[in-house]
Design a protein around this motif. Structure first.
Motif, PDB file in Angstrom:
ATOM      1  N   THR A 271     -40.274  13.341  24.218  1.00 33.29           N
ATOM      2  CA  THR A 271     -39.600  12.097  24.862  1.00 33.29           C
ATOM      3  C   THR A 271     -40.374  11.751  26.146  1.00 33.29           C
ATOM      4  OG1 THR A 271     -37.994  13.432  26.210  1.00 33.29           O
ATOM      5  CG2 THR A 271     -37.332  12.696  24.085  1.00 33.29           C
ATOM      6  N   LYS A 272     -40.771  12.726  27.169  1.00 31.69           N
ATOM      7  CA  LYS A 272     -41.454  12.249  28.313  1.00 31.69           C
ATOM      8  C   LYS A 272     -42.936  11.970  27.969  1.00 31.69           C
ATOM      9  CE  LYS A 272     -42.510  14.063  33.020  1.00 31.69           C
ATOM     10  NZ  LYS A 272     -42.290  14.988  33.801  1.00 31.69           N
ATOM     11  N   ASP A 273     -43.630  12.746  27.423  1.00 32.35           N
ATOM     12  CA  ASP A 273     -45.193  12.445  27.429  1.00 32.35           C
ATOM     13  C   ASP A 273     -45.661  11.852  26.092  1.00 32.35           C
ATOM     14  OD1 ASP A 273     -45.139  13.647  29.841  1.00 32.35           O
ATOM     15  OD2 ASP A 273     -45.818  15.678  28.834  1.00 32.35           O
ATOM     16  N   VAL A 274     -45.031  11.968  24.762  1.00 33.70           N
ATOM     17  CA  VAL A 274     -45.451  11.377  23.733  1.00 33.70           C
ATOM     18  C   VAL A 274     -44.770  10.040  23.502  1.00 33.70           C
ATOM     19  CG1 VAL A 274     -45.428  11.741  21.147  1.00 33.70           C
ATOM     20  CG2 VAL A 274     -45.553  13.630  22.320  1.00 33.70           C
ATOM     21  N   LEU A 275     -43.431  10.044  23.808  1.00 31.33           N
ATOM     22  CA  LEU A 275     -42.485   8.517  23.682  1.00 31.33           C
ATOM     23  C   LEU A 275     -42.859   7.783  24.886  1.00 31.33           C
ATOM     24  CD1 LEU A 275     -39.874   9.654  21.107  1.00 31.33           C
ATOM     25  CD2 LEU A 275     -42.272   8.701  20.282  1.00 31.33           C
ATOM     26  N   HIS A 276     -42.976   8.761  25.954  1.00 34.26           N
ATOM     27  CA  HIS A 276     -43.250   7.840  27.359  1.00 34.26           C
ATOM     28  C   HIS A 276     -41.815   7.189  27.683  1.00 34.26           C
ATOM     29  CE1 HIS A 276     -47.477   8.564  26.920  1.00 34.26           C
ATOM     30  NE2 HIS A 276     -47.458   7.725  25.750  1.00 34.26           N
ATOM     31  N   SER A 277     -40.940   8.203  27.818  1.00 35.98           N
ATOM     32  CA  SER A 277     -39.708   7.497  28.162  1.00 35.98           C
ATOM     33  C   SER A 277     -39.013   8.181  29.341  1.00 35.98           C
ATOM     34  CB  SER A 277     -38.410   8.003  26.968  1.00 35.98           C
ATOM     35  OG  SER A 277     -38.561   9.223  26.798  1.00 35.98           O
ATOM     36  N   GLY A 278     -39.823   8.826  30.137  1.00 32.37           N
ATOM     37  CA  GLY A 278     -39.228   9.525  31.389  1.00 32.37           C
ATOM     38  C   GLY A 278     -38.224  10.608  31.355  1.00 32.37           C
ATOM     39  N   LYS A 279     -37.966  11.006  32.529  1.00 30.86           N
ATOM     40  CA  LYS A 279     -36.952  12.184  32.599  1.00 30.86           C
ATOM     41  C   LYS A 279     -35.791  11.921  31.654  1.00 30.86           C
ATOM     42  CE  LYS A 279     -38.196  14.466  36.770  1.00 30.86           C
ATOM     43  NZ  LYS A 279     -37.747  14.683  38.090  1.00 30.86           N
ATOM     44  N   GLU A 280     -35.221  10.667  31.815  1.00 37.04           N
ATOM     45  CA  GLU A 280     -33.986  10.219  31.163  1.00 37.04           C
ATOM     46  C   GLU A 280     -34.025  10.237  29.787  1.00 37.04           C
ATOM     47  OE1 GLU A 280     -36.024   6.351  32.236  1.00 37.04           O
ATOM     48  OE2 GLU A 280     -35.689   8.458  33.073  1.00 37.04           O
ATOM     49  N   GLY A 281     -35.179  10.117  29.094  1.00 34.40           N
ATOM     50  CA  GLY A 281     -35.520  10.150  27.508  1.00 34.40           C
ATOM     51  C   GLY A 281     -34.703  11.318  26.986  1.00 34.40           C
ATOM     52  N   PHE A 282     -34.855  12.480  27.537  1.00 36.55           N
ATOM     53  CA  PHE A 282     -34.441  13.655  26.798  1.00 36.55           C
ATOM     54  C   PHE A 282     -32.943  13.409  26.695  1.00 36.55           C
ATOM     55  CE2 PHE A 282     -32.394  18.088  27.316  1.00 36.55           C
ATOM     56  CZ  PHE A 282     -33.167  18.406  26.029  1.00 36.55           C
ATOM     57  N   GLY A 283     -32.204  13.052  27.930  1.00 36.52           N
ATOM     58  CA  GLY A 283     -30.855  12.983  28.021  1.00 36.52           C
ATOM     59  C   GLY A 283     -30.238  11.933  26.674  1.00 36.52           C
ATOM     60  N   ILE A 284     -31.060  11.010  26.797  1.00 33.20           N
ATOM     61  CA  ILE A 284     -30.720   9.588  25.988  1.00 33.20           C
ATOM     62  C   ILE A 284     -30.960  10.201  24.354  1.00 33.20           C
ATOM     63  CG2 ILE A 284     -31.417   7.281  24.945  1.00 33.20           C
ATOM     64  CD1 ILE A 284     -32.115   6.662  27.962  1.00 33.20           C
ATOM     65  N   ILE A 285     -31.889  10.900  24.078  1.00 33.49           N
ATOM     66  CA  ILE A 285     -32.017  11.214  22.607  1.00 33.49           C
ATOM     67  C   ILE A 285     -31.073  12.255  22.158  1.00 33.49           C
ATOM     68  CG2 ILE A 285     -33.796  13.008  22.897  1.00 33.49           C
ATOM     69  CD1 ILE A 285     -35.100  11.523  20.290  1.00 33.49           C
ATOM     70  N   MET A 286     -30.750  12.964  23.311  1.00 34.10           N
ATOM     71  CA  MET A 286     -29.512  14.215  23.098  1.00 34.10           C
ATOM     72  C   MET A 286     -28.292  13.464  23.022  1.00 34.10           C
ATOM     73  SD  MET A 286     -31.149  17.005  22.344  1.00 34.10           S
ATOM     74  CE  MET A 286     -29.942  18.014  22.443  1.00 34.10           C
ATOM     75  N   ALA A 287     -28.056  12.530  23.744  1.00 37.51           N
ATOM     76  CA  ALA A 287     -26.866  11.897  23.744  1.00 37.51           C
ATOM     77  C   ALA A 287     -26.669  11.124  22.255  1.00 37.51           C
ATOM     78  CB  ALA A 287     -26.609  11.013  24.901  1.00 37.51           C
ATOM     79  N   ALA A 288     -27.500  10.455  21.870  1.00 32.97           N
ATOM     80  CA  ALA A 288     -27.587   9.770  20.391  1.00 32.97           C
ATOM     81  C   ALA A 288     -27.068  10.629  19.602  1.00 32.97           C
ATOM     82  CB  ALA A 288     -28.986   8.926  20.465  1.00 32.97           C
ATOM     83  N   ASN A 289     -27.880  11.739  19.486  1.00 33.90           N
ATOM     84  CA  ASN A 289     -27.590  12.759  18.495  1.00 33.90           C
ATOM     85  C   ASN A 289     -26.337  13.188  18.509  1.00 33.90           C
ATOM     86  OD1 ASN A 289     -27.699  15.963  17.764  1.00 33.90           O
ATOM     87  ND2 ASN A 289     -29.070  14.921  16.349  1.00 33.90           N
ATOM     88  N   ALA A 290     -25.675  13.474  19.894  1.00 25.98           N
ATOM     89  CA  ALA A 290     -24.340  14.136  19.780  1.00 25.98           C
ATOM     90  C   ALA A 290     -23.325  12.907  19.564  1.00 25.98           C
ATOM     91  CB  ALA A 290     -24.294  14.717  21.357  1.00 25.98           C
ATOM     92  N   LEU A 291     -23.701  11.701  19.723  1.00 28.62           N
ATOM     93  CA  LEU A 291     -22.762  10.529  19.481  1.00 28.62           C
ATOM     94  C   LEU A 291     -22.805  10.451  17.847  1.00 28.62           C
ATOM     95  CD1 LEU A 291     -20.902   8.208  20.419  1.00 28.62           C
ATOM     96  CD2 LEU A 291     -22.977   6.879  20.390  1.00 28.62           C
TER      97      LEU A 291
END
Length: 429
Positions: A271-291
């Motif tokens: 999420t950070k280096d390939v998709l360039h979403s910053g630190k918060e990207g990991f939290g967002i994608i994990m939260a989306a999966n959990a939702l």
């Protein structure tokens, strides 16, 4: 040889639409009518939220400290090693002690881990090895909570409500999985909070957590069996091995968990280096999966005894595998989040049906030990983190996501055919 896991229900009579909706709602939340279960569910929500924040934070912090996936895998494998060392023992302990006291002790230990991390960050002493040490103690504490929690259901609820309770516990799990990573990502990305503030929040959550554990009812432990704890562990393993339907569920949980959930190691870098979403990207994608998982858990909570559960479980797992691969192929962060949301729906439906199957197939006296056996899967998943991280560094995060998803899809097909052959072999008898 017996059938594969199929959870059966009583036939339903026709009802008016309004009555049917009311009945469906009552069925979904039936276990919450028991006050002790309401307190346990709240305790579980707080506990799992805290764990999710801690695990998400450790992965992000590990990647930031070193800039490579191997370090994330190293910390994750430390967590797995702790679970591996404690898991079988934790099941035997849960089956022979008061559940409330065991839950309270595990949560007190996690509070101490949070204080340890606060001290390290505020003194500037935090490094990858001390982070791994904290992960080891976190994993040790987690090992005892799961068996104690599920065993507690057997003490506070009648049999007809335990499957519904297991599904509602999955709802709390996926609610926490939605909240935890999102909070962790937001806090770590905030200059005002950062790593120090994140660990302070962990300690703050511990206070209401310990209060809810204190409010749980204290049931006396089962009478001493006189058997050595090693003997009880062997009895638990024998109980699974000699129950064909239970064995199939346990093996399914092992394989799918070890393969399907090993990709979490590469997500911070992806999420950070390939998709360039910053630190918060990991939290967002994990939260989306959990939702997505939360949506599925609510649906399955109203149908914990669905017909043809075995076919439904394997179908959900197969789709989850394909969506994992598809996540690795997405060109943008937004598309990856959307695909991973749907992956969460199918993975949670699979896990929730399995949780209900555990309670139907295992003897109540063995609940703690059966859960501890399944938790070994999470131990090996975390231990595999080091290997998965190294492979990602040699190839790429995309390659790992695609490869793991396709491998899981193939494994699911093989296991589903094995399950069907066992069912067909049992039919003539």
């Amino acid at each position: 040889m017996t059938d594969s896991p199929t959870i059966e229900i009583e036939p339903l009579t026709e009802a008016a639409p309004d009555e049917a909706r009311q009945s469906r709602l009552a069925t979904t939340f039936a276990a919450l009518e028991t006050p002790a279960f309401r307190m346990l569910a709240l305790n579980s929500l707080l506990m799992i939220t805290m764990i999710q924040i801690a695990v998400a934070a450790q992965n992000v912090v590990a990647y930031d400290l070193t800039g490579n996936n191997r370090s994330v895998g190293f910390v994750q494998s430390s967590l797995g090693a702790a679970m591996l060392l404690n898991t079988l023992l934790s099941g035997a302990v849960a089956d022979r002690v008061a559940k409330k006291r065991l839950i309270w002790l595990t949560q007190t230990a996690i509070f101490c881990v949070a204080l340890f991390l606060i001290a390290l960050t505020w003194t500037g002493m935090l490094n990858i090895y001390l982070l791994a040490l904290a992960a080891f103690f976190l994993g040790s504490s987690m090992s005892y909570f799961g068996p104690a929690q599920l065993s507690f259901l057997g003490e506070i609820l009648p049999m007809q409500r335990r499957a519904n309770a297991a599904a509602l516990i999955q709802v709390t799990l996926h609610t926490a999985r939605t909240i935890g990573p999102l909070l962790a990502g937001a806090m770590l990305a905030s200059q005002a909070i950062d790593t120090k503030g994140t660990y302070i929040v962990l300690a703050a959550i511990s206070l209401p957590l310990l209060y809810t554990a204190f409010r749980l009812p204290l049931h006396p432990p089962p009478p001493p069996s006189g058997a050595h704890v090693i003997h009880e562990i062997r009895e638990g393993l024998r109980h699974v091995a000699h129950n064909r339907r239970l064995l199939e569920v346990v093996l399914a949980f092992f394989v799918v968990t070890m393969v399907g959930f090993s990709t979490v190691v590469v997500l911070p870098g992806y999420t950070k280096d390939v998709l360039h979403s910053g630190k918060e990207g990991f939290g967002i994608i994990m939260a989306a999966n959990a939702l997505g998982s939360l949506v599925a858990a609510f649906v399955v909570a109203s149908l914990p005894n669905a017909h043809r559960a075995s076919m439904l479980m394997w179908s959900c797992c197969f789709v989850f595998a394909l969506l994992t691969s598809l996540t690795g192929l997405m060109p943008t962060f937004t598309l990856a989040v959307i695909v991973f949301f749907f992956a969460g729906i199918f993975s949670a439906a699979y896990q929730t049906l399995l949780s209900a199957a555990f309670l139907h197939r295992a003897g109540p006296a063995y609940y703690g030990r059966v859960v501890s056996i399944t938790m070994l899967a999470w131990s090996f998943t975390n231990l595999l983190g080091l290997l998965v991280g190294a492979v990602a560094d040699l190839t790429s995060e995309r390659a790992v996501l695609v490869g793991v998803g396709l491998a899981l899809a193939g494994i699911v097909v093989v296991m589903a055919l094995w399950s069907r052959s066992g069912r067909e072999a049992a039919e003539p008898a």
